[in-house]
Motif scaffolding. Structure first.
Motif, PDB file in Angstrom:
ATOM      1  N   LYS A   2       0.832  -1.194   0.000  1.00  0.00           N
ATOM      2  CA  LYS A   2       0.000   0.000   0.000  1.00  0.00           C
ATOM      3  C   LYS A   2       0.870   1.248   0.000  1.00  0.00           C
ATOM      4  N   ARG A   3       0.302   2.316  -0.516  1.00  0.00           N
ATOM      5  CA  ARG A   3       1.039   3.579  -0.614  1.00  0.00           C
ATOM      6  C   ARG A   3       1.580   4.015   0.747  1.00  0.00           C
ATOM      7  N   TYR A   4       0.753   3.929   1.763  1.00  0.00           N
ATOM      8  CA  TYR A   4       1.192   4.344   3.096  1.00  0.00           C
ATOM      9  C   TYR A   4       2.412   3.545   3.553  1.00  0.00           C
ATOM     10  N   ASP A   5       2.401   2.233   3.331  1.00  0.00           N
ATOM     11  CA  ASP A   5       3.515   1.380   3.750  1.00  0.00           C
ATOM     12  C   ASP A   5       4.808   1.803   3.073  1.00  0.00           C
ATOM     13  N   TRP A  32      -1.427   3.281  -8.159  1.00  0.00           N
ATOM     14  CA  TRP A  32      -1.566   2.345  -7.044  1.00  0.00           C
ATOM     15  C   TRP A  32      -2.736   1.382  -7.228  1.00  0.00           C
ATOM     16  N   ASN A  33      -3.689   1.726  -8.059  1.00  0.00           N
ATOM     17  CA  ASN A  33      -4.882   0.893  -8.197  1.00  0.00           C
ATOM     18  C   ASN A  33      -4.871  -0.019  -9.413  1.00  0.00           C
TER      19      ASN A  33
END
Length: 92
Positions: A2-5, A32-33
């Motif tokens: 995920k982007r946050y990670d 990202w999707n």
């Protein structure tokens, strides 16, 4: 991933500020999707990070070597110039 990670790993890493800026710019441009690949020219990267194009060109291979980027090949937009395609990883 995920982007946050990815972004959290970059910010917590011991990378120099220039490398972090480049990775943040790649993360911004990543789809990202969908297929998760990212391609953006060194000229755009330089403009968006405030670094010189030469610095971007020197740092990207180092980030590949450290495992933060994986080179996926080249792409060419219709009528455009070829761009290198990367995938983002959490590096060492």
């Amino acid at each position: 991933m995920k982007r946050y990670d990815f972004e959290n790993a970059v910010y917590e890493s011991t990378l120099d500020p220039q490398s972090k800026a480049i990775l943040a710019c790649y993360a911004y441009h990543k789809n990202w999707n969908n297929n998760g690949k990212v391609w953006v020219s060194s000229k755009v990267m330089a403009k968006e990070t405030g670094l010189s194009e030469a610095t971007v060109k020197r740092r990207v291979p180092q980030l590949v070597k450290l495992g933060w980027l994986s080179y996926q090949g080249d792409t060419k937009y219709s009528g455009g110039r070829p761009s290198k395609v990367y995938d983002l990883n959490i590096g060492d």
